[in-house]
Motif scaffolding. Structure first.
Motif, PDB file in Angstrom:
ATOM      1  N   ASP A  27       0.845  -1.190   0.000  1.00 27.00           N
ATOM      2  CA  ASP A  27       0.000   0.000   0.000  1.00 27.00           C
ATOM      3  C   ASP A  27       0.882   1.243   0.000  1.00 27.00           C
ATOM      4  O   ASP A  27       1.111   1.865   1.038  1.00 27.00           O
ATOM      5  N   HIS A  28       1.357   1.577  -1.191  1.00 25.70           N
ATOM      6  CA  HIS A  28       2.305   2.683  -1.263  1.00 25.70           C
ATOM      7  C   HIS A  28       1.642   4.037  -1.038  1.00 25.70           C
ATOM      8  O   HIS A  28       2.304   5.015  -0.714  1.00 25.70           O
ATOM      9  N   VAL A  29       0.320   4.086  -1.199  1.00 27.07           N
ATOM     10  CA  VAL A  29      -0.394   5.364  -1.126  1.00 27.07           C
ATOM     11  C   VAL A  29      -0.203   6.051   0.236  1.00 27.07           C
ATOM     12  O   VAL A  29      -0.137   7.278   0.315  1.00 27.07           O
ATOM     13  N   ASP A  30      -0.085   5.252   1.283  1.00 29.23           N
ATOM     14  CA  ASP A  30       0.085   5.834   2.615  1.00 29.23           C
ATOM     15  C   ASP A  30       1.487   5.609   3.180  1.00 29.23           C
ATOM     16  O   ASP A  30       1.739   5.867   4.357  1.00 29.23           O
ATOM     17  N   HIS A  31       2.385   5.136   2.336  1.00 32.36           N
ATOM     18  CA  HIS A  31       3.758   4.868   2.793  1.00 32.36           C
ATOM     19  C   HIS A  31       4.536   6.189   2.866  1.00 32.36           C
ATOM     20  O   HIS A  31       4.384   7.048   1.987  1.00 32.36           O
ATOM     21  N   PRO A  32       5.395   6.348   3.912  1.00 34.99           N
ATOM     22  CA  PRO A  32       6.123   7.621   4.054  1.00 34.99           C
ATOM     23  C   PRO A  32       7.042   7.954   2.869  1.00 34.99           C
ATOM     24  O   PRO A  32       7.462   9.097   2.727  1.00 34.99           O
ATOM     25  N   ALA A  33       7.338   6.983   2.033  1.00 38.28           N
ATOM     26  CA  ALA A  33       8.190   7.270   0.862  1.00 38.28           C
ATOM     27  C   ALA A  33       7.419   7.975  -0.248  1.00 38.28           C
ATOM     28  O   ALA A  33       8.025   8.623  -1.107  1.00 38.28           O
ATOM     29  N   PHE A  34       6.107   7.829  -0.259  1.00 36.83           N
ATOM     30  CA  PHE A  34       5.327   8.291  -1.421  1.00 36.83           C
ATOM     31  C   PHE A  34       4.093   9.130  -1.084  1.00 36.83           C
ATOM     32  O   PHE A  34       3.529   9.766  -1.968  1.00 36.83           O
ATOM     33  N   ARG A  35       3.650   9.095   0.168  1.00 40.18           N
ATOM     34  CA  ARG A  35       2.282   9.594   0.428  1.00 40.18           C
ATOM     35  C   ARG A  35       2.078  11.075   0.076  1.00 40.18           C
ATOM     36  O   ARG A  35       1.025  11.455  -0.443  1.00 40.18           O
ATOM     37  N   ASN A  36       3.093  11.909   0.333  1.00 38.89           N
ATOM     38  CA  ASN A  36       2.878  13.339   0.039  1.00 38.89           C
ATOM     39  C   ASN A  36       2.865  13.599  -1.464  1.00 38.89           C
ATOM     40  O   ASN A  36       2.089  14.425  -1.956  1.00 38.89           O
ATOM     41  N   ALA A  37       3.748  12.895  -2.188  1.00 44.34           N
ATOM     42  CA  ALA A  37       3.771  13.079  -3.649  1.00 44.34           C
ATOM     43  C   ALA A  37       2.447  12.616  -4.252  1.00 44.34           C
ATOM     44  O   ALA A  37       1.912  13.257  -5.172  1.00 44.34           O
ATOM     45  N   VAL A  38       1.910  11.519  -3.721  1.00 46.79           N
ATOM     46  CA  VAL A  38       0.596  11.041  -4.186  1.00 46.79           C
ATOM     47  C   VAL A  38      -0.446  12.140  -3.976  1.00 46.79           C
ATOM     48  O   VAL A  38      -1.243  12.445  -4.884  1.00 46.79           O
ATOM     49  N   ARG A  39      -0.410  12.785  -2.804  1.00 45.29           N
ATOM     50  CA  ARG A  39      -1.406  13.838  -2.524  1.00 45.29           C
ATOM     51  C   ARG A  39      -1.175  15.064  -3.418  1.00 45.29           C
ATOM     52  O   ARG A  39      -2.130  15.737  -3.817  1.00 45.29           O
ATOM     53  N   SER A  40       0.099  15.354  -3.718  1.00 47.09           N
ATOM     54  CA  SER A  40       0.359  16.488  -4.630  1.00 47.09           C
ATOM     55  C   SER A  40      -0.232  16.203  -6.004  1.00 47.09           C
ATOM     56  O   SER A  40      -0.826  17.089  -6.634  1.00 47.09           O
ATOM     57  N   ALA A  41      -0.054  14.959  -6.474  1.00 51.33           N
ATOM     58  CA  ALA A  41      -0.633  14.607  -7.785  1.00 51.33           C
ATOM     59  C   ALA A  41      -2.162  14.646  -7.708  1.00 51.33           C
ATOM     60  O   ALA A  41      -2.839  15.122  -8.629  1.00 51.33           O
TER      61      ALA A  41
END
Ligand SMILES: Cc1cc2nc3c(=O)[nH]c(=O)nc-3n(C[C@H](O)[C@H](O)[C@H](O)COP(=O)(O)OP(=O)(O)OC[C@H]3O[C@@H](n4cnc5c(N)ncnc54)[C@H](O)[C@@H]3O)c2cc1C
Length: 489
Positions: A27-41
């Motif tokens: 679940d990469h959507v909430d992973h600290p490596a990706f979550r903010n970039a997902v929200r920016s997109a």
């Protein structure tokens, strides 16, 4: 109504396999490596939903989707496409290179020249058209991997010891093909729903045919493994310390295809080396995708020029003539890019019944932009001095009373509080020198291929006969025999 950020985030929860920090995460959507970039997109889709006239068009099937999917059959549509790309870029200040309007622009450019695919293979052309409509109507976020992994660049794909070092075909049957091997470098792969695969490396006909492929697949498809680079978002100390990395780390991933089955209706090129180049260069794919890139670039350079000015004001050097000269130079370079972008969208050429930026103009803009970025960054670093380094270690330093007192004494500025000075300088370092900032320099230099390749395209497209014609005309207007002489008698 066009899709919203929440729809997009939901769609990314697809169980894909991403490998990072020694782990397989699901679940990469909430992973600290990706979550903010997902929200920016995701916020781009929210902006789009709130600005539908600016950002979207209605498809023949009645869907409201991003203008990057629109066929530019009028001059006005080309202008609107360019301005929509610029408006999206403004939401990330130009720091999201592969926003979800980049790859759709490439696919749309292929569709405007579907005859190139039809001349090659009617079935593959039919698959591409069907896929375009499928992806367009869902307004899919996409990445692409169109480069073979670096390996040994003196070797063809077929010459590597591992036959499937670069992605190639293993098998085919009535349902489709099975592919194995790696592709680089899926920028925004964690933010995308599907991947388009192609090949821009040289391929030798009759030797490299199994590598001559183009297709598209969901990133959650069985066998697709996303190998993430280090996450700068995860290693950002805080938003205060790394304001860009914390929000806009779009990631770049190697994609490994571990015997992935691709249905025929998603295969666009099959074992045809010449088509791999034609896919981007004989169609308008490269032209439209790079129009998006240039829209973004105008925003980023303007942001960087603004940051340079804020820094110069903060350190009190703004009124020195030499500094104003440097800032003027940055502003003029940003305006050259802005002017080039305007010419791309306002001075089109008609081809196949559609309006596109002129090919030579797009090649020139691309080559010039690659060359410009490192020197632009260096010029701002020269303005920064040690100010971007003599900074508190982290935002927590302000919470320690003794340290806060010392920060107050050491982070002096005539126009800003110590905290505001630190804020400007930390933002500058994230743009110029942090791992996130350095990656951006590499990105601008290479995302569209190596510089020599861009210059070779300019070499091939320039009006040499017009240029040499002028030289020849002048040379032909005098001779030694009829020498009139200019020296005094
Ligand atoms: C941050 C970043 C993001 C990217 N995002 C994407 C993406 O989303 N999708 C995608 O498909 N690709 C992406 N790329 C990959 C990009 O397309 C490649 O990096 C690019 O094509 C260059 O290939 P390479 O990295 O293998 O470098 P190389 O081709 O190996 O080049 C490295 C150096 O060798 C030189 N060189 C290589 N071959 C020759 C030659 N024949 N003659 C002379 N000099 C040569 C080059 O000039 C260059 O200086 C991205 C790259 C970066 C850095």
């Amino acid at each position: 109504m066009s899709r919203k950020g929440t729809d997009y985030i939901q769609s990314l929860r697809d169980g894909r396999e991403i490998f990072i920090n020694g782990e397989l995460i699901k679940d990469h959507v909430d992973h600290p490596a990706f979550r903010n970039a997902v929200r920016s997109a995701a916020s781009l889709y929210d902006y789009q939903a709130a600005n539908q006239e600016q950002m979207t068009f209605t498809t023949p099937t009645g869907k409201q989707v991003n203008r990057s999917w629109e066929l530019p059959d009028t001059r006005e549509k080309l202008v609107k496409r360019g301005l929509a790309a610029q408006a999206w870029a403004e939401q990330s200040y130009g720091w999201l290179g592969r926003s979800p309007d980049h790859v759709p622009a490439a696919i749309t450019g292929m569709i405007t020249h579907i005859d190139v695919f039809e001349d090659y293979d009617k079935k593959r052309a039919h698959a591409l058209r069907g896929y375009y409509e499928y992806a367009r109507d869902r307004d899919l976020a996409m990445t692409y991997t169109i480069v073979n992994p670096q390996g040994d660049r003196s070797k063809l794909a077929s010459e590597h010891d591992d036959k499937y070092h670069s992605l190639g075909v293993v098998d085919e049957d009535a349902e489709g093909i099975t592919v194995r091997g790696a592709k680089m470098l899926g920028t925004s792969a964690p933010l995308a729903e599907e991947v388009l695969v192609g090949v821009q490396n040289p391929l030798k006909e009759g030797v490299d045919d199994i590598y001559a492929l183009s297709f598209a697949m969901p990133l959650a498809a069985k066998g697709i493994k996303i190998l993430s680079r280090k996450s700068y978002e995860q290693s950002a100390h805080s938003e205060f310390d790394n304001p860009l990395a914390a929000r806009f780390d779009e990631n770049d991933a190697v994609i490994y295809f571990d015997d992935v089955k691709v249905p025929w209706d998603r295969v666009f090129i099959y074992k045809k080396t010449a088509m791999c180049r034609a896919q981007f260069h004989a169609t308008a794919a490269e032209i439209l995708m790079n129009t998006q890139s240039q829209a973004r670039y105008t925003v980023k350079l303007k942001f960087l020029a603004g940051l340079a000015r804020r820094m110069a004001e903060t350190t009190g050097v703004i009124n020195f003539p030499a500094i104003q000269e440097s800032l003027g130079n940055l502003a003029s370079q940003a305006m050259v890019i802005d002017g080039m972008f305007r010419s791309l969208i306002h001075d089109p050429a008609e081809r196949n019944g559609f309006f596109f930026p002129r090919q030579l103009q797009i090649y020139t803009t691309q080559a010039y932009s690659q060359e410009l970025y490192p020197s632009f960054i260096t010029a701002i670093r020269k303005l920064a001095g040690g100010g971007v380094i003599m900074l508190p270690s982290g935002v927590e330093d302000f919470d320690n009373p003794e340290m806060a007192k010392l920060i107050g004494k050491t982070q002096y500025s005539s126009i800003a509080s110590p905290e505001d000075r630190v804020k400007v300088m930390k933002l500058a370092w994230d743009a110029l020198g942090s791992e996130f900032g350095s990656r951006h320099t590499q990105y601008e230099m290479f995302y569209n291929g190596p510089h020599f390749a861009a210059l070779m395209r300019v070499f091939g497209a320039f009006d040499w006969s017009g240029a040499t014609g002028m030289v020849d005309e002048l040379l032909g207007s005098y001779s030694r025999a009829a020498n009139k002489g200019v020296a005094a008698e």
